[in-house]
Design a protein around this motif. Structure first.
Motif, PDB file in Angstrom:
ATOM      1  N   GLY A   1      -2.689 -19.696  29.733  1.00 21.37           N
ATOM      2  CA  GLY A   1      -1.611 -20.589  29.539  1.00 21.37           C
ATOM      3  C   GLY A   1      -1.999 -21.741  30.148  1.00 21.37           C
ATOM      4  N   TYR A   2      -0.821 -22.657  30.069  1.00 23.24           N
ATOM      5  CA  TYR A   2      -1.036 -23.955  30.600  1.00 23.24           C
ATOM      6  C   TYR A   2      -0.974 -24.246  32.197  1.00 23.24           C
ATOM      7  CZ  TYR A   2      -0.377 -25.925  26.092  1.00 23.24           C
ATOM      8  OH  TYR A   2      -0.473 -26.344  24.749  1.00 23.24           O
ATOM      9  N   PRO A   3      -1.788 -24.958  32.846  1.00 25.00           N
ATOM     10  CA  PRO A   3      -1.901 -24.915  34.085  1.00 25.00           C
ATOM     11  C   PRO A   3      -0.718 -25.707  35.033  1.00 25.00           C
ATOM     12  CG  PRO A   3      -3.475 -26.628  33.151  1.00 25.00           C
ATOM     13  CD  PRO A   3      -2.959 -25.671  32.061  1.00 25.00           C
ATOM     14  N   LYS A   4      -0.027 -26.748  34.051  1.00 30.27           N
ATOM     15  CA  LYS A   4       1.145 -27.240  34.836  1.00 30.27           C
ATOM     16  C   LYS A   4       2.056 -27.623  33.978  1.00 30.27           C
ATOM     17  CE  LYS A   4      -1.268 -31.830  33.924  1.00 30.27           C
ATOM     18  NZ  LYS A   4      -1.600 -33.033  34.768  1.00 30.27           N
ATOM     19  N   ALA A   5       3.397 -27.821  34.246  1.00 33.57           N
ATOM     20  CA  ALA A   5       4.501 -28.162  33.600  1.00 33.57           C
ATOM     21  C   ALA A   5       4.376 -29.300  32.848  1.00 33.57           C
ATOM     22  CB  ALA A   5       5.771 -28.163  34.528  1.00 33.57           C
ATOM     23  N   GLY A   6       4.891 -29.466  31.570  1.00 34.67           N
ATOM     24  CA  GLY A   6       5.021 -30.823  30.817  1.00 34.67           C
ATOM     25  C   GLY A   6       5.393 -30.346  29.393  1.00 34.67           C
ATOM     26  N   THR A   7       5.445 -31.287  28.635  1.00 35.77           N
ATOM     27  CA  THR A   7       5.691 -31.340  27.167  1.00 35.77           C
ATOM     28  C   THR A   7       4.239 -31.496  26.314  1.00 35.77           C
ATOM     29  OG1 THR A   7       7.747 -32.092  27.320  1.00 35.77           O
ATOM     30  CG2 THR A   7       6.876 -32.023  25.028  1.00 35.77           C
ATOM     31  N   TYR A   8       3.758 -30.459  25.869  1.00 35.15           N
ATOM     32  CA  TYR A   8       2.428 -30.528  24.851  1.00 35.15           C
ATOM     33  C   TYR A   8       2.531 -30.599  23.505  1.00 35.15           C
ATOM     34  CZ  TYR A   8       0.695 -28.948  29.744  1.00 35.15           C
ATOM     35  OH  TYR A   8       0.335 -29.121  30.896  1.00 35.15           O
ATOM     36  N   GLN A   9       1.692 -31.572  22.871  1.00 37.37           N
ATOM     37  CA  GLN A   9       1.622 -31.918  21.514  1.00 37.37           C
ATOM     38  C   GLN A   9       0.293 -30.955  21.001  1.00 37.37           C
ATOM     39  OE1 GLN A   9       1.274 -35.954  20.773  1.00 37.37           O
ATOM     40  NE2 GLN A   9       3.724 -36.275  21.180  1.00 37.37           N
ATOM     41  N   VAL A  10       0.924 -29.907  20.159  1.00 36.22           N
ATOM     42  CA  VAL A  10      -0.289 -28.972  19.612  1.00 36.22           C
ATOM     43  C   VAL A  10      -0.451 -29.098  18.302  1.00 36.22           C
ATOM     44  CG1 VAL A  10      -0.878 -26.600  19.179  1.00 36.22           C
ATOM     45  CG2 VAL A  10       0.136 -27.265  21.379  1.00 36.22           C
ATOM     46  N   SER A  11      -1.903 -29.170  17.733  1.00 35.27           N
ATOM     47  CA  SER A  11      -2.191 -29.430  16.379  1.00 35.27           C
ATOM     48  C   SER A  11      -3.292 -28.700  16.123  1.00 35.27           C
ATOM     49  CB  SER A  11      -2.289 -30.731  16.001  1.00 35.27           C
ATOM     50  OG  SER A  11      -3.685 -31.457  16.746  1.00 35.27           O
ATOM     51  N   ALA A  12      -3.635 -28.433  14.972  1.00 35.21           N
ATOM     52  CA  ALA A  12      -4.730 -27.360  14.452  1.00 35.21           C
ATOM     53  C   ALA A  12      -5.540 -28.105  13.391  1.00 35.21           C
ATOM     54  CB  ALA A  12      -4.039 -26.001  14.253  1.00 35.21           C
ATOM     55  N   THR A  13      -6.759 -28.001  13.505  1.00 35.31           N
ATOM     56  CA  THR A  13      -7.656 -28.567  12.300  1.00 35.31           C
ATOM     57  C   THR A  13      -8.481 -27.216  11.716  1.00 35.31           C
ATOM     58  OG1 THR A  13      -7.747 -30.517  13.376  1.00 35.31           O
ATOM     59  CG2 THR A  13      -9.577 -29.919  11.737  1.00 35.31           C
ATOM     60  N   THR A  14      -8.577 -27.104  10.566  1.00 38.30           N
ATOM     61  CA  THR A  14      -9.151 -26.199   9.769  1.00 38.30           C
ATOM     62  C   THR A  14     -10.661 -26.827   9.429  1.00 38.30           C
ATOM     63  OG1 THR A  14      -8.092 -26.531   7.873  1.00 38.30           O
ATOM     64  CG2 THR A  14      -7.655 -24.457   9.035  1.00 38.30           C
ATOM     65  N   PHE A  15     -11.639 -26.211   9.426  1.00 37.28           N
ATOM     66  CA  PHE A  15     -13.075 -26.607   9.270  1.00 37.28           C
ATOM     67  C   PHE A  15     -13.859 -25.785   7.988  1.00 37.28           C
ATOM     68  CE2 PHE A  15     -12.292 -28.296  13.436  1.00 37.28           C
ATOM     69  CZ  PHE A  15     -12.896 -29.570  13.296  1.00 37.28           C
ATOM     70  N   TRP A  16     -13.609 -26.509   6.562  1.00 44.51           N
ATOM     71  CA  TRP A  16     -14.127 -25.979   5.728  1.00 44.51           C
ATOM     72  C   TRP A  16     -15.595 -26.004   5.181  1.00 44.51           C
ATOM     73  CZ3 TRP A  16     -10.674 -23.417   1.772  1.00 44.51           C
ATOM     74  CH2 TRP A  16      -9.248 -23.637   2.247  1.00 44.51           C
ATOM     75  N   THR A  17     -16.265 -25.059   4.786  1.00 43.45           N
ATOM     76  CA  THR A  17     -17.730 -25.137   4.127  1.00 43.45           C
ATOM     77  C   THR A  17     -17.447 -24.727   2.671  1.00 43.45           C
ATOM     78  OG1 THR A  17     -18.818 -24.449   5.963  1.00 43.45           O
ATOM     79  CG2 THR A  17     -20.034 -24.067   4.060  1.00 43.45           C
ATOM     80  N   VAL A  18     -17.914 -25.831   1.688  1.00 44.78           N
ATOM     81  CA  VAL A  18     -17.876 -25.669   0.442  1.00 44.78           C
ATOM     82  C   VAL A  18     -19.368 -25.341  -0.104  1.00 44.78           C
ATOM     83  CG1 VAL A  18     -17.299 -26.906  -1.575  1.00 44.78           C
ATOM     84  CG2 VAL A  18     -15.985 -27.197   0.250  1.00 44.78           C
ATOM     85  N   GLU A  19     -19.463 -24.525  -0.451  1.00 44.82           N
ATOM     86  CA  GLU A  19     -21.162 -24.034  -0.857  1.00 44.82           C
ATOM     87  C   GLU A  19     -21.180 -24.259  -2.473  1.00 44.82           C
ATOM     88  OE1 GLU A  19     -21.946 -20.024   0.388  1.00 44.82           O
ATOM     89  OE2 GLU A  19     -22.581 -20.723   2.363  1.00 44.82           O
ATOM     90  N   TRP A  20     -22.176 -24.988  -2.994  1.00 46.43           N
ATOM     91  CA  TRP A  20     -22.488 -25.174  -4.393  1.00 46.43           C
ATOM     92  C   TRP A  20     -23.866 -24.795  -4.756  1.00 46.43           C
ATOM     93  CZ3 TRP A  20     -26.055 -28.641  -6.196  1.00 46.43           C
ATOM     94  CH2 TRP A  20     -26.670 -29.544  -5.147  1.00 46.43           C
ATOM     95  N   SER A  21     -23.722 -24.415  -5.959  1.00 46.67           N
ATOM     96  CA  SER A  21     -25.167 -24.168  -6.798  1.00 46.67           C
ATOM     97  C   SER A  21     -24.909 -24.597  -8.302  1.00 46.67           C
ATOM     98  CB  SER A  21     -25.362 -22.800  -6.467  1.00 46.67           C
ATOM     99  OG  SER A  21     -24.704 -21.815  -7.088  1.00 46.67           O
ATOM    100  N   GLY A  22     -26.096 -24.779  -8.803  1.00 43.76           N
ATOM    101  CA  GLY A  22     -26.093 -25.097 -10.042  1.00 43.76           C
ATOM    102  C   GLY A  22     -27.308 -26.198 -10.641  1.00 43.76           C
ATOM    103  N   GLY A  23     -28.021 -25.954 -11.492  1.00 44.77           N
ATOM    104  CA  GLY A  23     -29.071 -26.748 -12.218  1.00 44.77           C
ATOM    105  C   GLY A  23     -30.309 -26.485 -11.142  1.00 44.77           C
ATOM    106  N   GLY A  24     -30.453 -25.278 -10.655  1.00 49.71           N
ATOM    107  CA  GLY A  24     -31.701 -25.126  -9.777  1.00 49.71           C
ATOM    108  C   GLY A  24     -31.496 -25.598  -8.545  1.00 49.71           C
ATOM    109  N   GLU A  25     -30.251 -26.162  -8.049  1.00 48.96           N
ATOM    110  CA  GLU A  25     -30.229 -26.602  -6.912  1.00 48.96           C
ATOM    111  C   GLU A  25     -28.894 -26.086  -6.088  1.00 48.96           C
ATOM    112  OE1 GLU A  25     -30.409 -31.058  -6.465  1.00 48.96           O
ATOM    113  OE2 GLU A  25     -31.160 -31.323  -8.458  1.00 48.96           O
TER     114      GLU A  25
END
Length: 241
Positions: free
Chosen positions: A192-216
């Motif tokens: 939990g939170y260590p002290k009282a207050g109003t907190y702003q929460v956000s989330a970030t997703t980290f994507w991996t885009v794998e590609w292949s073609g042309g021998g690379e």
């Protein structure tokens, strides 16, 4: 709410005024970074000295208002180059939507306050558009590149000095569920939170885009960020008689 976050990967091979542009255009021809013009062999050829050929130039990064002709004794740099697999991968990436996470927390200020030291649950909407996997492909002049995009991790920004990393979307909190009042099974701020207050929460997703073609093959990093969710935390009041 949310945004499309940032990208990643290597510097685009063809650029004009700081933006990436295709190195090949089916109508304009091949791009020359040195002068910002697309070159296409003129058909039919006009009169020219031996060993020289006429090219049609579309300059200023492909501005159709900048057409002109040039008589050259050799093709410009990049002319006739095969398709760039990474450029095709980015074209395939542009054809799909990697949506920012839809963040939810418990407690949430709009539904009532939480208390200092009690667990906080975090979760995001599941589904391929939010976490993958998503697949796409792009083709050009006989070369096809395939991509697969998926989220590696989601990082919850709980406060200025608290971040929590989770592997997946998390579990929605249910007040009548078997773990009500306890910690989340897979994504939470257990202490939990260590002290009282109003907190702003956000989330970030980290994507991996794998590609292949042309021998690379390669990887393109992407991220997507949610909007802000407010959490109100109060002190636990002890009443004595």
């Amino acid at each position: 709410g949310g945004d499309n976050g940032g990208g990643g990967g290597s510097t685009p091979k063809c650029q004009w005024n700081g933006r990436a542009i295709p190195c090949y255009h089916p109508i304009l021809g091949w791009f020359n970074n040195a002068d910002g013009c697309y070159y296409k062999l003129e058909e039919p050829q006009g009169e020219a000295a031996p060993g020289k050929q006429w090219y049609q130039l579309t300059c200023n990064g492909g501005d159709l208002g900048s057409l002109r002709r040039a008589l050259l004794d050799a093709p410009p740099p990049g002319y006739g180059a095969p398709p760039d697999p990474e450029e095709l991968a980015r074209r395939a990436l542009a054809s799909i939507s990697l949506l920012p996470p839809r963040a939810a927390v418990a407690p949430r200020r709009s539904q009532g306050p939480g208390l200092v030291g009690l667990p906080v649950w975090m979760w995001a909407s599941p589904g391929a558009a939010y976490f993958g996997p998503l697949s796409a492909s792009a083709s050009d002049r006989g070369l096809t590149v395939e991509i697969t995009a998926k989220v590696d991790r989601i990082v919850w920004h709980m406060s200025d000095d608290i971040d929590v990393t989770c592997d997946g979307p998390g579990t929605p909190y249910r007040a009548d569920g078997p773990r009500a009042g306890s910690t989340s099974p897979d994504c939470g701020l257990d202490q939990g939170y260590p002290k009282a207050g109003t907190y702003q929460v956000s989330a970030t997703t980290f994507w991996t885009v794998e590609w292949s073609g042309g021998g690379e093959s390669g990887v393109i990093a992407q991220s997507r960020s949610s909007g802000v969710v407010l959490v109100q935390i109060n002190e636990l009041q002890v009443v004595t008689r």
